[in-house]
Design an enzyme around this catalytic site. Structure first.
Site: not given
Length: 308
Positions: A208, A210, A257
């Site tokens: 992911t 962030n 995220e």
């Protein structure tokens, strides 16, 4: 579109103009109607259209600590206003001194002396001057004195709901991104720079991005969302977005995220935008990794369907 910092930036020899004034956070359907009306009337009159807005949000100066969540960051707001055809965006620094400017001085200094307003277009609920003492009726009286006309733009509503920045913030805060989009006329957007996180998503097979968001950004309620990830100069990507504290891993820091579908690459340091399409589910706590991974897989497929 010209961009001025302060009304004093109006050049010498500036002619008459059509002016509209407001915070315009979100540039929602109501704002679009007001600004669009001002732009159209300026073209009819053969003069320039000027959109006057303020930075920071007046609420933060008048009542310190009460800064509302921001729906559109300054650069995004400018882009949206330019797309509506405005000739000038005038951003007035909202200082404590400016907040104490009486309503009559507000009109004389800004609209008459510097912007040479021929017409002022404002929403029906427009207030101005120290302690918001001025209203549309006072503006009309001052217009007759100083030689400019005033036209009120009616509030925009659908199904009995009046579109306002406050209403949209409440939708975002509740996670109802579809209702927010209906009032904005486009998906709600959150922007940020990609920073390093725990890299736990990579370990689970779903790396992911962030996002470090602005301090006052209007981030939707904790949950999982389908969104479009927008990169500068790139095509939008479908993204499953998790907002919250990662309860399965006893997290404490609230994070945004985004897992970009069908993408492999390094996004660290990039400034991205997330356009929220749908709320998929609430945050949950899982007792083991396997059910969490299975849920993420389902979230990804639901995202693919929602964004396609």
């Amino acid at each position: 579109m010209q961009r001025w910092r302060g009304y004093e930036a109006a050049p010498g020899g500036w002619g008459r103009s059509v002016v509209t004034i407001g915070v315009f956070d979100g540039v929602h359907k109501g704002h679009q109607a007001t600004i669009g009306h001002a732009v159209a009337r300026a073209r009819e009159l053969g003069v320039k259209s000027v959109v006057v807005t303020f930075d920071p949000h007046p609420a933060e100066v008048v009542r310190s600590g009460s800064h509302p969540a921001v729906l559109t960051e300054p650069a995004r707001k400018a882009e949206l206003i330019e797309a509506l055809g405005a000739d000038v965006l005038c951003v007035v620094p909202f200082t404590p001194e400016f907040s104490r400017l009486p309503a009559e001085a507000f009109v004389h200094d800004i609209l008459v002396e510097h912007l040479h307003a021929a017409l002022v277009v404002v929403g029906d609920n427009f207030r101005f001057g120290h302690r918001a003492a001025g209203d549309v009726a006072l503006l009309e009286r001052l217009g007759r004195t100083f030689g400019f006309a005033v036209e009120g733009a009616p509030l925009v509503a659908e199904a009995g709901t009046v579109f306002s920045s406050t209403y949209i913030r409440s939708c975002v805060d509740a996670g109802d991104v579809r209702a927010a989009a209906a009032a904005l006329g486009r998906p709600h957007r959150v922007e940020g720079v990609v920073v390093r996180g725990d890299q736990r998503g990579r370990e689970l097979g779903y790396p992911t991005a962030n996002l470090l968001t602005h301090r006052y950004a209007a981030v939707p309620a904790d949950g999982v969302y389908a969104a479009r990830l927008v990169r500068r100069g790139g095509d939008p990507l479908a993204a499953a977005v998790s907002i919250g504290t990662n309860p399965t891993f006893s997290g404490r820091e609230r994070r945004v995220e985004a897992y970009a579908l069908d993408f492999s690459g390094d996004l660290y340091g990039e400034r991205l935008a997330l356009d929220f399409v749908a709320h998929l589910r609430e945050q949950r706590t899982y007792d083991a990794i396997e059910p969490l991974v299975a849920q993420i897989s389902e979230d990804v497929e639901r995202t693919r369907r929602a964004v396609s």
